[in-house]
Design a protein around this motif. Structure first.
Motif, PDB file in Angstrom:
ATOM      1  N   ASN A  82       1.638   3.235   2.263  1.00  0.00           N
ATOM      2  CA  ASN A  82       2.467   3.367   3.459  1.00  0.00           C
ATOM      3  C   ASN A  82       3.476   2.232   3.604  1.00  0.00           C
ATOM      4  O   ASN A  82       4.033   2.023   4.687  1.00  0.00           O
ATOM      5  CB  ASN A  82       1.574   3.419   4.702  1.00  0.00           C
ATOM      6  CG  ASN A  82       0.685   4.653   4.706  1.00  0.00           C
ATOM      7  OD1 ASN A  82       1.142   5.751   4.402  1.00  0.00           O
ATOM      8  ND2 ASN A  82      -0.590   4.468   5.034  1.00  0.00           N
ATOM      9  N   ASP A 106      -5.931   4.284  -2.941  1.00  0.00           N
ATOM     10  CA  ASP A 106      -5.348   5.286  -2.060  1.00  0.00           C
ATOM     11  C   ASP A 106      -5.048   4.617  -0.724  1.00  0.00           C
ATOM     12  O   ASP A 106      -4.899   3.395  -0.668  1.00  0.00           O
ATOM     13  CB  ASP A 106      -6.252   6.521  -1.923  1.00  0.00           C
ATOM     14  CG  ASP A 106      -7.682   6.162  -1.529  1.00  0.00           C
ATOM     15  OD1 ASP A 106      -7.871   5.203  -0.743  1.00  0.00           O
ATOM     16  OD2 ASP A 106      -8.619   6.835  -2.005  1.00  0.00           O
ATOM     17  N   GLU A 107      -4.969   5.382   0.331  1.00  0.00           N
ATOM     18  CA  GLU A 107      -4.512   4.833   1.610  1.00  0.00           C
ATOM     19  C   GLU A 107      -5.406   3.721   2.143  1.00  0.00           C
ATOM     20  O   GLU A 107      -4.916   2.752   2.742  1.00  0.00           O
ATOM     21  CB  GLU A 107      -4.416   5.953   2.640  1.00  0.00           C
ATOM     22  CG  GLU A 107      -3.741   5.531   3.934  1.00  0.00           C
ATOM     23  CD  GLU A 107      -3.433   6.708   4.821  1.00  0.00           C
ATOM     24  OE1 GLU A 107      -3.212   6.482   6.017  1.00  0.00           O
ATOM     25  OE2 GLU A 107      -3.408   7.847   4.319  1.00  0.00           O
ATOM     26  N   ASN A 108      -6.717   3.827   1.929  1.00  0.00           N
ATOM     27  CA  ASN A 108      -7.637   2.831   2.496  1.00  0.00           C
ATOM     28  C   ASN A 108      -8.521   2.142   1.466  1.00  0.00           C
ATOM     29  O   ASN A 108      -9.130   1.117   1.766  1.00  0.00           O
ATOM     30  CB  ASN A 108      -8.549   3.498   3.542  1.00  0.00           C
ATOM     31  CG  ASN A 108      -7.772   3.995   4.739  1.00  0.00           C
ATOM     32  OD1 ASN A 108      -7.000   3.232   5.335  1.00  0.00           O
ATOM     33  ND2 ASN A 108      -7.934   5.267   5.092  1.00  0.00           N
ATOM     34  N   ASP A 158       0.827  -1.199   0.000  1.00  0.00           N
ATOM     35  CA  ASP A 158       0.000   0.000   0.000  1.00  0.00           C
ATOM     36  C   ASP A 158       0.871   1.263   0.000  1.00  0.00           C
ATOM     37  O   ASP A 158       2.105   1.193  -0.063  1.00  0.00           O
ATOM     38  CB  ASP A 158      -1.013  -0.015   1.156  1.00  0.00           C
ATOM     39  CG  ASP A 158      -0.363   0.104   2.535  1.00  0.00           C
ATOM     40  OD1 ASP A 158       0.808   0.530   2.619  1.00  0.00           O
ATOM     41  OD2 ASP A 158      -1.036  -0.219   3.531  1.00  0.00           O
TER      42      ASP A 158
END
Length: 385
Positions: free
Chosen positions: A129, A169-171, A127
């Motif tokens: 992160n 995206d992040e989630n 992901d």
């Protein structure tokens, strides 16, 4: 010395009377099989480590290829399973998924594996992160913050099998299932919930989703209903089918090369290459299969190494490296050899390369220079053409 002179003169004449062998426009494939050291002929995925070694996942072991020889690994080497279903390269090493639900990590020296209550591993992604996410076919996702951390299980809010996914995206993530594409979200309760069904894509098996290296598009490959692209923003999305002119039946996987061309592997039609134009449209489709040297139309995966070579994983035929003569570049150490190449002749196992100063005998598979023949004084004109 006389033998060298005779050999050089013979090959110069050979070049002249056999011009069709020089810079042929036909595509060549260099094929590697179990006889060459590959663990098994059924190849499911290909990756490359930071040292340039290729890692080939088969149905019966993992093969490392250094350009010369294969080294094979199995459960006896602390690999989590012999059937390699998926792989991912990160800055820390290589991750491998297995049919038995286990996950392996290779740090460059050793393997370690993880055991969780999962089903067959179908995809591994990273992901935004740098967390590692591992999708099992029927029992949700595992999230690892790093290779030493304990995995966190995320349960799906749906029951149908998963085959591929990609983070938006992040989630948020796009998930390819047996029932089409879902735009989902990983929430704080360790659940994967569906936000939207992407109804513009047929409600069938999705075999691969990739993010373009060139733009914000996602490419979605179905098993039997074609190839699509999705453009997403915060609230909306747009779906387009890429082409209706080709039958991408029994499609298996999708790969984008460094130029933005798409490579599609099929179990019944070989490999399709969708060539992208300057205006980001797919202007040409080439098909590689039994009719032009691939040996079989049953293919599972495509990979481009860091030198730009295209590798094809075959279902029962090992791996093949595409050598497209019109697009190939052969580079040597200029301190040892001249890079000013005037002619090339390809025989069964050897390339003969004429430069401005010498004749090189080069191994066809590895590109290793086997022998050099100095032409100084051998001919009136030392340039081999």
């Amino acid at each position: 010395m006389r033998q060298n002179k005779f050999l050089i003169k013979f090959l110069v004449v050979f070049f002249l009377i056999n011009p069709f062998k020089i810079f042929s426009q036909e595509n060549r494939f260099i094929n590697y099989s179990v006889d060459d050291g590959l663990a098994q002929a059924y190849v499911y995925n290909i990756n490359q480590d930071s040292k340039g070694n290729l890692w080939i996942g088969t149905g019966n072991g993992l093969s490392k290829y250094d350009g010369y020889t294969f080294q094979n690994y199995s459960e006896q080497d602390s690999l989590g399973g012999n059937f390699i279903t998926s792989s991912l390269k990160t800055d820390k090493g290589l991750w491998f998924g297995h049919l038995n639900g286990k996950v392996s990590f290779y740090d460059g020296n050793y393997f370690r594996y993880y055991v969780y209550d999962t089903s067959s591993i179908v995809d591994i992604e990273q992901d935004l992160n740098s967390n590692i996410w591992i999708a099992s076919q029927n029992k949700g996702f595992l999230k690892f913050k790093n290779e030493t951390a304990k995995g966190t299980l995320y349960q799906n809010s749906f029951m149908y099998p998963i085959f591929t996914f990609k983070f938006v995206d992040e989630n948020r993530l796009l998930i390819g299932t047996s029932e089409g594409v879902k735009l989902c979200q990983a929430n704080k309760n360790n659940k994967i919930v569906v936000n939207k069904d992407i109804s513009e894509i047929p409600n069938g098996k999705i075999v691969d989703i990739i993010k373009s290296k060139k733009n914000d598009k996602f490419y979605v490959l179905t098993e039997n209903d074609g190839l699509f692209q999705i453009v997403l923003n915060s609230d909306n999305y747009k779906v387009d089918k890429i082409t209706d002119h080709y039958d991408f039946s029994r499609a298996q996987s999708l790969f984008e090369d460094n130029e933005g061309n798409l490579w599609l592997a099929s179990l019944s039609k070989g490999v399709y290459m969708l060539k992208i134009s300057k205006n980001n449209q797919f202007s040409e489709i080439k098909i590689y299969g039994e009719n032009n040297g691939l040996q079989t139309n049953a293919t599972k995966s495509v990979f481009e190494d860091r030198e730009g070579n295209i590798w094809i994983g075959k279902y029962g035929g090992g791996i093949s490296r595409l050598v497209a003569s019109a697009n190939s570049f052969i580079n040597f150490d200029e301190e040892k050899y001249s890079n000013n190449i005037h002619s090339i002749c390809i025989t069964e196992n050897v390339k003969w390369i004429g430069t401005g100063e010498e004749l090189l005998k080069v191994d066809l598979k590895s590109n290793k220079v086997l022998h050099t023949y100095d032409v100084n004084g051998a001919l009136e004109n030392d340039k081999i053409t």
